[in-house]
Design a protein around this motif. Sequence first.
Motif, PDB file in Angstrom:
ATOM      1  N   ASP B  49       0.827  -1.199   0.000  1.00  0.00           N
ATOM      2  CA  ASP B  49       0.000   0.000   0.000  1.00  0.00           C
ATOM      3  C   ASP B  49       0.872   1.264   0.000  1.00  0.00           C
ATOM      4  O   ASP B  49       0.601   2.223  -0.725  1.00  0.00           O
ATOM      5  CB  ASP B  49      -0.945  -0.021   1.199  1.00  0.00           C
ATOM      6  CG  ASP B  49      -2.095   0.962   1.021  1.00  0.00           C
ATOM      7  OD1 ASP B  49      -2.716   0.946  -0.063  1.00  0.00           O
ATOM      8  OD2 ASP B  49      -2.360   1.742   1.953  1.00  0.00           O
ATOM      9  N   LEU B  50       1.929   1.245   0.820  1.00  0.00           N
ATOM     10  CA  LEU B  50       2.812   2.426   0.890  1.00  0.00           C
ATOM     11  C   LEU B  50       3.558   2.614  -0.421  1.00  0.00           C
ATOM     12  O   LEU B  50       3.763   3.756  -0.874  1.00  0.00           O
ATOM     13  CB  LEU B  50       3.797   2.271   2.062  1.00  0.00           C
ATOM     14  CG  LEU B  50       3.138   2.349   3.453  1.00  0.00           C
ATOM     15  CD1 LEU B  50       4.128   1.960   4.556  1.00  0.00           C
ATOM     16  CD2 LEU B  50       2.586   3.752   3.730  1.00  0.00           C
ATOM     17  N   GLU B  56       9.242   4.406  -0.703  1.00  0.00           N
ATOM     18  CA  GLU B  56      10.172   3.302  -0.873  1.00  0.00           C
ATOM     19  C   GLU B  56       9.986   2.463   0.388  1.00  0.00           C
ATOM     20  O   GLU B  56      10.412   2.859   1.465  1.00  0.00           O
ATOM     21  CB  GLU B  56      11.593   3.881  -0.958  1.00  0.00           C
ATOM     22  CG  GLU B  56      12.646   2.889  -1.356  1.00  0.00           C
ATOM     23  CD  GLU B  56      14.018   3.506  -1.101  1.00  0.00           C
ATOM     24  OE1 GLU B  56      14.274   4.635  -1.583  1.00  0.00           O
ATOM     25  OE2 GLU B  56      14.802   2.871  -0.363  1.00  0.00           O
ATOM     26  N   ALA B  57       9.270   1.348   0.257  1.00  0.00           N
ATOM     27  CA  ALA B  57       8.834   0.623   1.458  1.00  0.00           C
ATOM     28  C   ALA B  57       9.358  -0.810   1.459  1.00  0.00           C
ATOM     29  O   ALA B  57       9.510  -1.415   0.393  1.00  0.00           O
ATOM     30  CB  ALA B  57       7.304   0.592   1.529  1.00  0.00           C
ATOM     31  N   SER B  58       9.631  -1.322   2.633  1.00  0.00           N
ATOM     32  CA  SER B  58      10.091  -2.715   2.701  1.00  0.00           C
ATOM     33  C   SER B  58       9.709  -3.350   4.037  1.00  0.00           C
ATOM     34  O   SER B  58       9.522  -2.671   5.044  1.00  0.00           O
ATOM     35  CB  SER B  58      11.610  -2.803   2.529  1.00  0.00           C
ATOM     36  OG  SER B  58      12.253  -2.023   3.517  1.00  0.00           O
ATOM     37  N   VAL B  69       9.157  -0.460   7.139  1.00  0.00           N
ATOM     38  CA  VAL B  69       9.816   0.843   7.092  1.00  0.00           C
ATOM     39  C   VAL B  69       9.608   1.417   5.696  1.00  0.00           C
ATOM     40  O   VAL B  69       9.751   0.701   4.691  1.00  0.00           O
ATOM     41  CB  VAL B  69      11.325   0.726   7.394  1.00  0.00           C
ATOM     42  CG1 VAL B  69      12.001   2.099   7.276  1.00  0.00           C
ATOM     43  CG2 VAL B  69      11.547   0.143   8.782  1.00  0.00           C
ATOM     44  N   ALA B  70       9.259   2.693   5.645  1.00  0.00           N
ATOM     45  CA  ALA B  70       9.015   3.329   4.343  1.00  0.00           C
ATOM     46  C   ALA B  70       9.533   4.767   4.364  1.00  0.00           C
ATOM     47  O   ALA B  70       9.495   5.418   5.414  1.00  0.00           O
ATOM     48  CB  ALA B  70       7.515   3.310   4.031  1.00  0.00           C
ATOM     49  N   HIS B  71      10.039   5.198   3.203  1.00  0.00           N
ATOM     50  CA  HIS B  71      10.580   6.563   3.118  1.00  0.00           C
ATOM     51  C   HIS B  71       9.985   7.277   1.925  1.00  0.00           C
ATOM     52  O   HIS B  71       9.838   6.698   0.847  1.00  0.00           O
ATOM     53  CB  HIS B  71      12.106   6.510   2.926  1.00  0.00           C
ATOM     54  CG  HIS B  71      12.840   5.866   4.069  1.00  0.00           C
ATOM     55  ND1 HIS B  71      13.037   6.480   5.272  1.00  0.00           N
ATOM     56  CD2 HIS B  71      13.417   4.640   4.160  1.00  0.00           C
ATOM     57  CE1 HIS B  71      13.717   5.668   6.077  1.00  0.00           C
ATOM     58  NE2 HIS B  71      13.953   4.534   5.426  1.00  0.00           N
ATOM     59  N   HIS B  72       9.661   8.536   2.154  1.00  0.00           N
ATOM     60  CA  HIS B  72       9.304   9.409   1.021  1.00  0.00           C
ATOM     61  C   HIS B  72      10.076  10.718   1.202  1.00  0.00           C
ATOM     62  O   HIS B  72      10.029  11.305   2.281  1.00  0.00           O
ATOM     63  CB  HIS B  72       7.790   9.675   0.997  1.00  0.00           C
ATOM     64  CG  HIS B  72       7.341  10.257  -0.298  1.00  0.00           C
ATOM     65  ND1 HIS B  72       7.681  11.522  -0.718  1.00  0.00           N
ATOM     66  CD2 HIS B  72       6.587   9.723  -1.308  1.00  0.00           C
ATOM     67  CE1 HIS B  72       7.148  11.758  -1.900  1.00  0.00           C
ATOM     68  NE2 HIS B  72       6.479  10.667  -2.289  1.00  0.00           N
TER      69      HIS B  72
END
Lengths: 460, 460
Positions: B49-50, B56-58, B69-72
Motif C-alpha cells: 500500500d505504501l 520506498e517501502a520494505s 519501514v518506508a521513506h518518502h
Amino acid sequence: MLDKVLSRLDSNLDNSLEHLFELLRIPSISTDPKYKEDCRKAADWLVNDLKSIGFEASRRDTTGNPMVVAHHPGPTKDAPHVLFYGHYDVQPVDPLNLWEDDPFDPKIKQLNGEKVIAARGAGDDKGQLMTFVEACRAFKKETGTLPIAITILFEGEEESGSPSLQPFLHAHKDELKADYALVCDTSMWDADTPSISIALRGMVSDEIIIHGADRDLHSGHFGGAAANPIQILAKIIAGLHDENGHVTLKGFYDGVEETPEAVLKSWNALNRGPKEFLGPVGLSIPAGEKGRSVLELVWARPTAEVNGISGGYEGEGFKTVIAAKASAKISFRLVHKQDPAKIRKSFRDYVRSQIPADCSVEFKDHGASPAIELAYDSPLVQLAKKALTEEWHKPAILAAMGGSIPIVGDFQSFLGMESLLVGFGLDDDRIHSPNEKYNLKSFHKGQRSWARILTALANK
Amino acid sequence: MLDKVLSRLDSNLDNSLEHLFELLRIPSISTDPKYKEDCRKAADWLVNDLKSIGFEASRRDTTGNPMVVAHHPGPTKDAPHVLFYGHYDVQPVDPLNLWEDDPFDPKIKQLNGEKVIAARGAGDDKGQLMTFVEACRAFKKETGTLPIAITILFEGEEESGSPSLQPFLHAHKDELKADYALVCDTSMWDADTPSISIALRGMVSDEIIIHGADRDLHSGHFGGAAANPIQILAKIIAGLHDENGHVTLKGFYDGVEETPEAVLKSWNALNRGPKEFLGPVGLSIPAGEKGRSVLELVWARPTAEVNGISGGYEGEGFKTVIAAKASAKISFRLVHKQDPAKIRKSFRDYVRSQIPADCSVEFKDHGASPAIELAYDSPLVQLAKKALTEEWHKPAILAAMGGSIPIVGDFQSFLGMESLLVGFGLDDDRIHSPNEKYNLKSFHKGQRSWARILTALANK
C-alpha cells in the motif's frame, strides 16, 4: 483383675488389629455425599461390634450421617458412669497419587524403626476410638461385665462440621448425660510421654470483602485518584496489632486471665522453647505478643491471624489493575472468658471505621466457639494422670491446646459434664494428609491406658 | 492546496474504508504464534500500500514479527522530516462468544446514533495508522508528492511487549532519525474535542513474595507464635503511604516537580472533578494525596499501587491456616525526573527492613520506564493544536496521560526526537475487549486532521 485385663490386651493385639482393619476398610468420608452409604456401613459395623461386647447399641439416623449410641450398665447400680465420644468418619484422600498405599487397605508398615498402622482414619479417629472399645472388650471377656457404666457416642460428621451433633445432644440430653465425658481425639506430648489436654482455645472466624469501584480499573488512568481496596484491607490488617504484638481491638482482652506462675513454670520445664517449637517448621523467632514463652502464646493467649487474602491480579506476569474488591479470612483464637460475640462486633466496628465513604464492606460469619478450660487439679484429671503415668512410666503432661474441639464445649454447656481429653496420636501422624498412620504402640498402649483409667474410675 | 486535499478525503471516504477493511481482515494477533504468518501478511499488505503512494517501502524481518519501514523524500531536499509510528498487530479476541460479529469481518454499524467501524484492531491501531496513510495518499493524488519528507515505522509486536523494537531502533538509528516523531495511538478528550498528549507517567513494577514457615501451619497449633507472611505483607503495604496519601519511600519524590499554576488552572477549567472522573466507575472521593485535583493526581503525581495480592486459603468457606508465603504485585507510576532504578532500590530496601530475621523475601522485576514529558509550549505542539482546533472547531486539549507509551521514551532517548501524540480513539472504543470499534467520524476527521498538521509542518 487389672493385670488379667492388661495381659489379655497384650495377647489379643493381633485380633484387635483385625477388628480395626475391618473398620478402616470402610471409606467413611463424610464431606463427600458419594460416601454416605459407607458412613452408614461404618455405623452399622460399630453397632454390631458394641453389641458383641454386651452393649445395648443402635444406629440413630439423622439428616446427615447416623450417630451410634450404646449403653452398658456396668457391674452395679451405683457404678460411676462415663460418656465416651469418638468419630467414625474420615477426611477425604485427595491427592490420591501422594499415597504410598491404598488409603482404605490398611497395612502394618515400618516407619523410622516403629511399626505403624497405615490407612486413612488410622489416627483420626478410628484407631483412637477402638483403643477404648478394645479395653471394654477385654474387661467383658475377663470379667463378664464392664468395670463402670458406659455410654458411647460415635458421630459420623466430625470432619464436616458436625451439623447434626448439637441438635442430637439437645434431643437426647437425658440419655447421654453421665458423670464425665471421655474424649479420645487428641495427641501425646511425644512418642513416649502421655498427655491430658486441659485447655482449648476458642475461635471467631470472619471474612471481609471490601468493595471499591464497580469494576477493575486501569492503574494508569485511575492510579492516585481511585480507592484501592487491597490497600484499605492492608491498612485494616496492619492495624490489628500494635508494635508489641497486642491485638488492638476495643475490649479484646476482656476476660483474658494471666496464667498462674506455677503453671507457667511447669510449661517452661517442658523445654519446648522457640528452637524446639518453631525449628521443625523452619522458623526461630516467636511472633505475636512480646515477652511470653511460645507455649504460653499458643496455649493461653488470644490471637488475631489472617488465614487468607485475595485481590486483583494474582496470575503470572503483571497487570496494572486497581481491583474492584479485595477480601481476607481472619480468625481470632480465644482464651478463658473472652466472649466470641463481643469480639466479632468489636472487629466489625473497627473494620467499618476504616472504610472510605465511597467504598463498602461485606462480612461473612464463619462460626465461633468460646474457649474451654478444664480444671488442672480436678480429681478426674489427677486420676487419669496417675493411670497414664503408670502405663507409660513417664509423668503425663497437662497440656493446653492451641486448637479447638467444639464438642467439649457442648458437653460442658448442654450436658453439664466435665470432659477428660486423652489421646494417643502423634504430631507426625499426618491426619488430614496423605499417608496417615497411627503407631502400633499407640494402639496397644492406648488400650492398656484406658483399662487403667476405667479401673481407677471404678475404684474411686 | 489543503482545501483540495480535504475535499478528496471527503469524496474518497468509501475507498479509504475499503483499504482499511482489507487490513482489518488479516488476523494479525501478535501474542499467539499461530498468527505469525498473518502478521507477515499484514506487514506485506502495508508495504504494498505504501509503495502505491510512492514510498520506498520494505518489510524488515526480525526474530519476532517484521517491521515495516518506508521513506518518502517529500517535495524538496530541505523539507521538514517526520517519523510516523503505528502498529499493525492486534489483541487476541477471546472470549469470542462475547463478540456480536466476527472480529475479522469488519462492518459499518450504528451505535448510539454514530456510525462505527466494528472489528478487532479498528481502534487499536489499524484504523488510527490508516488515518495518516490516507492523508498521505490524498496529497500524492492531488499534488504528485507529499508536503514534507516522511519516514514510516510500523511494528507488529506492540501488543506483546515490543521485544524487537529497541534493538531495531539501535540498529537503524540513522535511517529512522527525523526532526519529529508523530504517534497515532492515543485518544481524543471526548467525541468532539481533539487532544494532544503531552505527558506520560512512567512505571516501576515489582512483585514481592514473603516466605515464613517451610509449610502451611495450623493456626490453632501455631497461631500467636509463628510469623504470618500475610500480616508482614499487610504491614509493608500499609506503611507505603502516610496519613496524607504521600508515599513514604526514601527519596521517592526526588525529581518530582510541582505543576505550574497556569497548567493546573487550565486543567481545572476542563471540569473533570471527582464527580465527573470517579462517578462513572462508582466512586466519589479522591484517594491518594490530599489537597490535589483528580486530574493532577492522575496526570502529574507519582503513585504506589498494589495491583494484586495473594496468600493462604482463598477458596469457599474457611481454613485455619497460617500460610507459608504471601505475595503482592506493586507498581509505582512515575512523573518528571523520578529515577526508576532508584525507586526500585528504595522500595526493596524498605521491604527488606520489614522482614523478620526468620523469614525471607523474594523479588520479581516486572519492568520499568521513566516518565515522559513533552514541552507544553513547543512550536510542534502549538502548530498541531492550531491545526486540530481548525478541523474540530473546538480547542484541542493538552492532556497528560496517567498511563505509559514506552516507544515515546525510546524515540527521545535513542533518537533524540520530540514526539507528537495525536490520536482519534474514544474511551468507549473497547480496545483490548470484545466488540472493538472506531468511530467513522474519527477515521474521517482523523485523516483531515493529519492533512492539516502535515500542511502546517510544510509551511513552518
